[in-house]
Design a protein around this motif. Structure first.
Motif, PDB file in Angstrom:
ATOM      1  N   SER A 166       0.853  -1.184   0.000  1.00  0.00           N
ATOM      2  CA  SER A 166       0.000   0.000   0.000  1.00  0.00           C
ATOM      3  C   SER A 166       0.890   1.234   0.000  1.00  0.00           C
ATOM      4  O   SER A 166       0.797   2.090   0.873  1.00  0.00           O
ATOM      5  N   GLY A 167       1.786   1.294  -0.969  1.00  0.00           N
ATOM      6  CA  GLY A 167       2.719   2.405  -1.043  1.00  0.00           C
ATOM      7  C   GLY A 167       3.387   2.470  -2.389  1.00  0.00           C
ATOM      8  O   GLY A 167       2.987   1.791  -3.337  1.00  0.00           O
ATOM      9  N   SER A 173      -1.840   3.262  -3.116  1.00  0.00           N
ATOM     10  CA  SER A 173      -1.328   4.629  -2.921  1.00  0.00           C
ATOM     11  C   SER A 173      -2.129   5.627  -3.731  1.00  0.00           C
ATOM     12  O   SER A 173      -2.373   6.756  -3.291  1.00  0.00           O
ATOM     13  N   SER A 177      -3.850   9.048  -2.197  1.00  0.00           N
ATOM     14  CA  SER A 177      -3.269  10.366  -2.445  1.00  0.00           C
ATOM     15  C   SER A 177      -4.222  11.308  -3.172  1.00  0.00           C
ATOM     16  O   SER A 177      -4.831  10.938  -4.183  1.00  0.00           O
ATOM     17  N   MET A 219       3.616   0.062   3.695  1.00  0.00           N
ATOM     18  CA  MET A 219       3.010   1.355   3.393  1.00  0.00           C
ATOM     19  C   MET A 219       4.061   2.467   3.468  1.00  0.00           C
ATOM     20  O   MET A 219       5.105   2.313   4.080  1.00  0.00           O
ATOM     21  N   ASN A 220       3.741   3.571   2.828  1.00  0.00           N
ATOM     22  CA  ASN A 220       4.625   4.727   2.898  1.00  0.00           C
ATOM     23  C   ASN A 220       4.545   5.401   4.258  1.00  0.00           C
ATOM     24  O   ASN A 220       3.468   5.511   4.850  1.00  0.00           O
ATOM     25  N   ASP A 223       5.196  10.057   1.244  1.00  0.00           N
ATOM     26  CA  ASP A 223       5.315   9.741  -0.188  1.00  0.00           C
ATOM     27  C   ASP A 223       6.273  10.682  -0.915  1.00  0.00           C
ATOM     28  O   ASP A 223       6.614  10.452  -2.073  1.00  0.00           O
ATOM     29  N   TRP A 256       7.375   7.608  -3.619  1.00  0.00           N
ATOM     30  CA  TRP A 256       6.847   7.004  -4.839  1.00  0.00           C
ATOM     31  C   TRP A 256       7.986   6.885  -5.846  1.00  0.00           C
ATOM     32  O   TRP A 256       9.025   7.523  -5.701  1.00  0.00           O
TER      33      TRP A 256
END
Length: 667
Positions: A166-167, A173, A177, A219-220, A223, A256
């Motif tokens: 999830s990043g 993502s 976002s 996950m991030n 980002d 990202w």
């Protein structure tokens, strides 16, 4: 004294033997989504090396989620291969996990037989240069179910856990976002709505796999996208994953693929992003895994001991040295071959549609093909040159039982690795030189420093085989005035053998020219320690500190004949280096040719005519040429030989190390 790295940890009800976690990495080794022997061999060695938990993937959840070189989890036909991989990981002592992902707008229509990638909104990707199709609600529900069914296949295949990405700018993502999610329904707008897709996926997975099957999320923590999500929103998402979706552990990723903050290159300080895992660890009550640039056990155990995280993700570190955990546990940390974050064999290869390799570890990706078997007949081997190629040839040949001696004309081993380590952010190349030197001196290899090899020495030593690894020397272009005293070689600048004036012109905009420019551009700037001191004492404004950290005392101009600079950097590294060229105020003149050097400067021919650039120092970065003068001598004596590294053909450190290894195997 306890070692935090080797304490057990529990995720849900799964006990893991240590805190070293191998995160999912796209290897480019699957064939038509199926697990191959190459993948099996790669992960078997990392499991044997002592990692506590290994996550493979990412694995696809439907036809649009990835490409055929990804491991597939979107159809029952892939379960047998997944099961085989799970078994080899567990049989060799590690816990096993599969990461599920959907690329979203980061996929290419090229890989989808012309089909359009999908995303929450039809917003073009800077990575792919394509505009995705906005998902309809029924398609969203189908993807949620696709994740759940793929997770169930993972469980059926015998894995100990399942992970969801999830990043990194992939589909989950993109829903999170505001940059990529401009929907007006319940999946867009507020943070609560933007989190909905990810949370519904985790809830659906939990329903399929049950309460006690570990579910983790990568996950991030930030980002690093302008207008995107910083720490605060992502910390809220982390809390929701745990409290609303029953996620059992979180692995904290950064950035990202489109972000302009370096994430994986050597310019990133080791452990730099652990502050993000700390921020999330303070918000949740499940294990949190730190990641990125954790390349040695010292930093890893410090992060755990200092409550920055509960586990450490060591991905490329375990590509470089699969046995890092075992060596650490056995008190042999000095034998570790560290990842130097060059990205030449891992990320750069993926852009070339090649499988993962490693500059430091020539066996990575070839675990069964490149076996170092004991030689049937031990030979006396002379290695001429103690750089990257020569040391690798020596280590490999000695490991096979040959009697090996390295002859190095200078007073140290390492060769051009030390030149490569001179520019800012490239210091890791020196680490590789020291790692290889340690392997050399811990083996039965004889090392003769300050020793020039000639025909007489070869005759007296009578080797059975010679490996010529004598490297290269810099070239001097035939430009009028090149013999003037203010003209110096880039190699001498990098080796700190010469001083340069305030106005510097560098001839050649390849990797050496750019690296030399950045080395000189930092002269007079604030060091990290000084910057921190001034910042915490509020001695200057942040804006002033930025200026003082990026503006040195020299005016630097790069002259390059072709239409771009840095052409021989790898894709992963190049953009960051060029970003620094701009940031540090280095001027570059492309499609320009030097025609004359004089005492006050240099004349350059451009598309607009001839101009003279004032200069106190002219630096030559115009390439190098092989040194293999002994070849004819060796041939005359009829001794079998190999020529490796730059002595054979000018290349990168990657080429030198792999050629050295292959030469050692072939004797």
């Amino acid at each position: 004294m306890r070692d935090p790295l080797f304490e057990t940890i529990t995720i849900n009800k799964l006990e893991i033997k240590n805190r070293i976690y191998l995160p999912a990495m796209h290897l480019g080794m699957a064939e038509n989504f199926k697990v191959t022997d190459q993948i099996i061999d790669f992960y078997a060695e990392r499991a044997m090396g002592g990692a506590g938990m290994i996550t493979v993937g990412f694995a696809t959840v439907n036809d649009l989620a990835g490409n055929t070189t990804n491991i597939g989890a979107h159809n029952d036909e892939f379960i047998p291969g997944l099961e085989r991989l799970a078994n080899v990981i567990k049989d060799n002592g590690a816990r096993s996990c599969v990461q599920l992902n959907h690329s979203g707008r980061y996929n290419f229509s090229f890989f989808l037989n012309g089909k359009q990638p999908v995303a929450p909104s039809a917003i073009a990707s800077r990575l792919t240069r394509e505009t995705p199709k906005a998902l309809e609600k029924d398609e969203i529900q189908q993807i949620i179910d696709d994740f759940a069914q793929a997770a169930l296949r993972v469980k059926k295949a015998g894995y100990d856990a399942v992970d969801v990405l999830s990043g990194t700018g992939y589909l989950l993502s993109e829903f999170l976002s505001p940059i990529t999610n401009q929907r007006t329904d319940e999946y867009g707008g507020s943070l609560e709505n933007r989190m909905r897709f990810g949370l519904e996926i985790m809830i659906a997975i939990r329903k399929e796999v049950g309460e006690v099957f570990p579910l983790t999320v990568r996950m991030n923590g930030n980002d690093y996208m302008p207008g995107g999500q910083g720490r605060e929103e992502l910390q809220q998402y982390a809390k929701a994953l745990v409290e609303e979706a029953s996620v059992d552990a979180l692995c904290i990723n950064v950035g990202w693929h489109e972000a302009r903050v370096p994430q994986i290159t050597a310019a990133v300080p080791r452990g730099a992003f652990a502050y993000l895992s700390r921020g999330i660890k303070e918000k949740v009550n499940v294990p949190v895994i730190a990641s990125h640039r954790i390349s040695d056990p010292y930093i890893a155990r410090e992060l755990i001991a200092d409550d920055m995280c509960d586990m450490v993700a060591m991905g490329r570190s375990l590509i470089a040295d699969p046995y890092l955990p075992e060596k650490t546990k056995d008190g042999r940390e000095e034998e570790i071959l560290h990842c130097i974050a060059c990205a030449q064999g891992c990320f750069d290869n993926l852009f070339k549609l090649k499988h993962v390799e490693c500059l430091c570890n020539p066996r990575a990706g070839y675990e069964c093909e490149k076996e170092c078997e004991t030689a049937e007949t031990p030979k006396k081997v002379m290695i001429i040159g103690g750089g990257a190629a020569g040391m690798n040839a020596a280590i490999t040949a000695s490991g096979r039982g040959h009697d090996v001696t390295i002859y190095e004309k200078s007073d140290e081993l390492g060769g051009q690795l030390f030149l490569a380590a001179a520019p800012p952010g490239r210091e890791e190349f020196a680490e590789l030189a020291y790692d290889l030197e340690t392997q050399v001196f811990s083996s039965k290899i004889t090392v003769c420093l300050n020793q020039t090899v000639d025909a007489e020495l070869i005759e007296s030593e009578k080797p059975d085989h010679i490996i010529l690894a004598t490297g290269a020397i810099p070239m001097t272009p035939p430009i009028p005035g090149v013999e003037l005293p203010h003209v110096v070689q880039a190699w001498d600048v990098l080796a700190d053998k010469v001083y340069t004036g305030q106005r510097v012109v560098i001839l050649g905009g390849g990797a050496v020219g750019v690296e030399t420019a950045l080395l000189l551009a930092e002269k007079g700037t604030l060091s990290g320690d000084v910057l921190k001191f001034l910042f915490i004492n509020k001695a200057e404004t942040p804006e002033a500190l930025y200026e003082l950290a990026t503006r040195g005392t020299k005016k630097i101009t790069i002259i390059e004949m072709i239409d771009k600079i840095g052409k021989d950097f790898g894709k992963t590294t190049r953009w960051g280096m060029l970003q620094d060229v701009t940031r540090y105020g280095v001027e570059s003149k492309v499609t320009s040719k030097a025609i004359e050097i004089n005492p006050s400067g240099i004349k350059v021919e451009t598309g607009q005519g001839v101009e003279e650039i004032p200069a106190d120092t002219i630096v030559l970065a115009t390439g190098s040429k092989p040194v293999a003068d002994l070849r004819s001598v060796i041939e005359e004596k009829g001794i079998s030989f190999n020529i490796v590294g730059d002595a054979n053909q000018i290349g990168m450190a990657f080429d030198a190390i792999h050629q050295g290894y292959n030469a050692g195997v072939a004797i």
